[in-house]
Design an enzyme around this catalytic site. Structure first.
Site, mmCIF file in Angstrom:
data_model
loop_
_atom_site.group_PDB
_atom_site.id
_atom_site.type_symbol
_atom_site.label_atom_id
_atom_site.label_comp_id
_atom_site.label_asym_id
_atom_site.label_seq_id
_atom_site.Cartn_x
_atom_site.Cartn_y
_atom_site.Cartn_z
ATOM 1 N N ARG A 269 -115.106 36.987 -13.016
ATOM 2 C CA ARG A 269 -114.729 35.946 -13.977
ATOM 3 C C ARG A 269 -115.372 34.620 -13.630
ATOM 4 O O ARG A 269 -115.856 33.897 -14.504
ATOM 5 C CB ARG A 269 -113.207 35.807 -14.018
ATOM 6 C CG ARG A 269 -112.713 34.763 -15.018
ATOM 7 C CD ARG A 269 -111.208 34.675 -15.007
ATOM 8 N NE ARG A 269 -110.611 35.920 -15.474
ATOM 9 C CZ ARG A 269 -109.313 36.187 -15.386
ATOM 10 N NH1 ARG A 269 -108.503 35.317 -14.814
ATOM 11 N NH2 ARG A 269 -108.838 37.325 -15.857
ATOM 12 N N LYS B 27 -108.729 43.747 -14.131
ATOM 13 C CA LYS B 27 -107.573 44.593 -14.433
ATOM 14 C C LYS B 27 -107.397 44.759 -15.940
ATOM 15 O O LYS B 27 -107.160 45.866 -16.443
ATOM 16 C CB LYS B 27 -106.313 43.995 -13.807
ATOM 17 C CG LYS B 27 -106.344 43.977 -12.285
ATOM 18 C CD LYS B 27 -105.053 43.472 -11.707
ATOM 19 C CE LYS B 27 -104.850 42.003 -11.967
ATOM 20 N NZ LYS B 27 -105.856 41.162 -11.285
ATOM 21 N N THR B 28 -107.505 43.664 -16.683
ATOM 22 C CA THR B 28 -107.410 43.756 -18.142
ATOM 23 C C THR B 28 -108.571 44.549 -18.717
ATOM 24 O O THR B 28 -108.405 45.324 -19.672
ATOM 25 C CB THR B 28 -107.368 42.346 -18.752
ATOM 26 O OG1 THR B 28 -106.296 41.603 -18.155
ATOM 27 C CG2 THR B 28 -107.150 42.413 -20.251
ATOM 28 N N THR C 65 -100.762 40.875 -9.469
ATOM 29 C CA THR C 65 -101.482 40.219 -8.385
ATOM 30 C C THR C 65 -100.687 40.239 -7.084
ATOM 31 O O THR C 65 -101.212 39.838 -6.047
ATOM 32 C CB THR C 65 -101.795 38.764 -8.759
ATOM 33 O OG1 THR C 65 -100.570 38.085 -9.099
ATOM 34 C CG2 THR C 65 -102.727 38.712 -9.954
ATOM 35 N N ASP D 188 -99.207 42.818 -18.245
ATOM 36 C CA ASP D 188 -99.818 41.968 -17.225
ATOM 37 C C ASP D 188 -98.717 41.258 -16.433
ATOM 38 O O ASP D 188 -97.670 40.910 -16.972
ATOM 39 C CB ASP D 188 -100.734 40.951 -17.885
ATOM 40 C CG ASP D 188 -101.672 40.298 -16.892
ATOM 41 O OD1 ASP D 188 -101.748 40.784 -15.744
ATOM 42 O OD2 ASP D 188 -102.332 39.297 -17.248
#
Length: 366
Positions: A228, A75-76, A169, A120
């Protein structure tokens, strides 16, 4: 395949996907800068590219973007790609950091035209800040209240057009008015094994690390559908290959490195067979030790109802020649009967009429 990943990792602990400061610096060097470099999420990439290209052709800022999905899916990274594609500055903040309307007003006052504001965990913003964000997203204006009580005044603050990119999220926690103000909403899904393998191979090239297809496939299969985690495992495998190998990563090196990383201390308990344990419930087998007085073979650890707790004479026991007074065991009902169950007591006077408090409760009257 996506549904399988979602069902398998719906309860995945968020700690596994949260990044440490070292991981953020490592991931920043590996982040793709354009949509063409982004691996996976094909549907999101196609729709987002149309939104950005149309906005650039019209010479206006694109619609606000909402990205939802589990941690570690990019997302980032997508927010950074949007800013890079538009050639705009990216301002990063988070929902927990915006607890008051003044905090958001201070951030918006420094926004330039065409900037991208990335928030965020946007679902964790406070309610006053959310209401202020409504007006900023629609009218590009906020009202800053100065003072309190009857002397308070609202100062309108004009904001140049900008784009909000929200990441969450837990999209279900977003209020409806805030969710409706986003012109483009994207749901990120878990990655397939082949896509993760491409991510691992790309990261290995950026790190000047030689890795085989089998090694990259092994790392991808352990990554739980999250890029990640794949990059984090690649770091551990690279360290293992550098210290205990020749610097190249193949399938054996990847398996050994990941087995070292996943080692856990043994928690096996000593055998209970020697101590007389009959089962895993923790009950000792009947007959493994001498039974105390009053314990029957069919009911371990449960003395008979009228048996005393100890065979030794208690303090104040009657002397020799005196009649013993029958004692009532602890927990018995005495001379009352409940629900028609008559307790086994020594012979006494006949029970009297019902006491009137309960149709099945009788008492012995003198």
């Amino acid at each position: 395949m996506h549904d399988e990943y979602r069902d398998s990792f719906a309860d995945l602990d968020a700690v596994l996907a949260e990044a440490t400061p070292d991981d953020r610096a490592f991931d920043a060097a590996l982040r793709p800068r354009t949509l063409e470099e982004l691996v996976g999420q094909e549907r999101v990439r196609e729709q987002l590219s149309l939104v950005l290209e149309a906005a650039q052709q019209r010479g206006r800022t694109p619609d606000h973007v909402l990205l939802s999905g589990p941690p570690g899916l990019g997302k980032t990274t997508i927010a950074m790609i949007i800013a890079h594609q538009l050639g705009a500055h990216l301002r990063l903040t988070s929902g927990p950091a915006i607890q008051h309307a003044g905090d958001l007003a201070a951030i918006l006052s420094g926004v330039d035209e065409g900037d991208v504001l990335f928030i965020d965990e946007i679902h964790r913003m406070s309610r006053p800040a959310e209401e202020l964000l409504y007006m900023a997203m629609e009218d590009f204006r906020v009202d800053v209240v100065v003072g309190k009580g009857p002397g308070a005044t609202a100062i309108p603050l004009e904001i140049p057009p900008f784009t909000v990119v929200g990441a969450t999220t837990r999209a279900g926690l977003l209020p409806g008015p805030l969710r409706d103000r986003f012109g483009f909403t994207a749901q990120l899904d878990y990655y397939e094994a082949a896509e993760l393998q491409r991510i691992v191979e790309r990261s290995a090239r950026l790190l000047d690390l030689t890795i085989s297809d089998d090694g990259a496939r092994e790392i991808a299969s352990r990554s739980r559908g999250t890029p990640r985690i794949a990059n984090r495992l690649l770091r551990r495998v690279r360290d293992y290959a550098q210290v205990r190998g020749d610097g190249t990563v193949g399938h054996p090196e990847a398996r050994k490195a990941l087995s070292v990383r996943s080692a856990r201390p043994s928690r096996s308990s000593p055998s209970r067979s020697s101590s007389g344990w009959a089962s895993s419930r923790g009950r000792r087998a009947v007959g493994s030790r001498p039974q105390p007085p009053g314990v029957t073979s069919g009911s371990p650890h449960r003395p008979t109802r009228h048996s005393s707790r100890s065979t030794t004479p208690s303090r104040g026991a009657p002397a020799a020649g005196q009649a013993s007074v029958p004692t009532r065991p602890r927990g018995s009902m005495g001379r009352a009967t409940v629900l028609g169950c008559v307790s086994k007591l020594p012979p006494g006077p006949e029970p009297g009429p019902p006491c009137g408090r309960h149709p099945t409760l009788t008492e012995h009257l003198p």
